[in-house]
Design a protein around this motif. Structure first.
Motif, short mmCIF file in Angstrom:
data_model
loop_
_atom_site.label_atom_id
_atom_site.label_comp_id
_atom_site.label_asym_id
_atom_site.label_seq_id
_atom_site.Cartn_x
_atom_site.Cartn_y
_atom_site.Cartn_z
N GLY A 184 0.80 -1.17 0.09
CA GLY A 184 0.09 -0.04 0.01
C GLY A 184 0.89 1.15 -0.03
O GLY A 184 2.11 1.09 -0.30
N SER A 189 0.73 -1.21 5.23
CA SER A 189 -0.68 -1.26 4.61
C SER A 189 -0.40 -2.24 3.35
O SER A 189 0.57 -2.22 2.69
CB SER A 189 -1.52 -0.11 4.28
OG SER A 189 -0.36 0.97 3.24
N GLY A 190 -1.59 -2.41 2.82
CA GLY A 190 -1.45 -3.51 1.59
C GLY A 190 -2.84 -4.12 1.30
O GLY A 190 -3.70 -4.17 1.91
N ALA A 201 -7.86 -6.25 2.44
CA ALA A 201 -7.20 -4.96 2.56
C ALA A 201 -6.94 -4.44 4.05
O ALA A 201 -7.81 -4.54 4.73
CB ALA A 201 -7.55 -3.77 1.51
#
Length: 300
Positions: A184, A189-190, A201
């Protein structure tokens, strides 16, 4: 025992006979908190805890608590004051965009189906269905596990100052598969995808991300080798009779790729090239499971 049927029966019991049974309406505050004091469990407005929407005596509670979103966008917070409740808690999100926030403390979350699963906080049993977003509490460590059958269509969010952890699982099968991370905008994050389809997510997961492949219940012979694509490992079933198709898994800094060997007497081989790759920043975890297992790891 049929686990799936048992789960359905539990939900039906809550739906029909919950002692505290709250169904949201147009006038319901968007943010709710479920809490308890010495005598009662109460559902209150998060912005004004003196606004009590529903309550029930703890002494006479037998069939638990149900909160139904009923098509509205509800954010429900589980307060750390809640004790173990007979019958547990069910948050039934419905068709709205719903968020479940855990208590301040150590919590184990399990996503077992689409937007559905459970969490364990001490002795309190909690289930959720049709809840798209999960958020960890402001303190403690949240451990999120997305089972091979689970996924979230919203966002799973930890807390930036905690050491919250996320593990996403994939069940090995006859076909070739992938379990990959798309990074992300921040390091915490990602999006994790299974075979190109988003499983979850996430944001603010500051601990390592676990990507775990679950082997079969047979006697698997597995080799872990660098994938053809940079930043990947291939888990291959080798030998005279392959028990599953190749699984390609993301690896690298902040990722713990791994395998759960499940049943059978399994053999796992990690060649020198894989060990060298992992020494450059990756990690690999092995869960032996049942059976008598043999692991061979070669030095680079």
């Amino acid at each position: 025992m049929d686990v799936a049927k048992s789960h359905e029966t539990l939900e039906r019991r809550h739906l029909l006979a919950a002692d505290l049974d709250f169904i949201a309406t147009a006038s319901t505050p968007a943010a709710l908190t479920l809490l308890a004091d010495a005598t009662a469990v109460r559902l209150v407005s998060s912005s004004d805890t003196t606004q009590v929407l529903a309550s029930h005596s703890l002494a006479s509670l037998r069939e638990g608590v149900r909160v139904a979103g009923n098509g509205y966008d509800i954010r429900l917070t589980l307060d750390a004051s809640l004790p173990a409740l007979p019958g547990g808690v069910l948050f039934e999100g419905g068709t709205g965009a719903n968020t479940w926030q855990g208590p301040n403390g150590d919590v184990r979350w399990t996503v077992a189906a689409a937007n559905s699963g459970s969490l364990a906080y001490g002795d309190l049993a909690v289930q959720f269905t049709s809840v798209e977003n999960l958020t960890g509490g402001a303190s403690g460590i949240d451990e999120f596990t997305v089972l091979p059958t689970g996924l979230l269509t919203g966002t799973l969010r930890g807390q930036p100052n905690d050491q919250d952890r996320l593990t996403v699982q994939l069940q090995a099968a006859s076909a070739s598969q992938t379990l990959t991370l798309t990074a992300g905008s921040t390091a915490a994050s990602g999006i994790v995808t299974r075979n190109g389809t988003p499983a979850v997510a996430f944001a603010d997961i500051t601990n390592t991300l676990g990507l775990t492949v679950i082997a079969t219940s047979l006697a698997d012979s597995v080799e872990v080798v660098p994938g053809d694509t940079a930043g990947t490992l291939d888990l291959r079933s080798v030998g005279s009779a392959a028990t599953f198709g190749r699984v390609r898994v993301s690896e690298g800094t902040g990722i713990v790729a791994g395998i759960a060997l499940a049943g059978g007497d399994d053999t796992l081989r990690i060649p020198a090239a894989t060990t060298e790759r992992l020494l450059q920043g990756g990690e690999f975890a092995i869960d032996g499971g049942a059976g008598i297992n043999t692991v061979t790891s070669l030095s680079p």
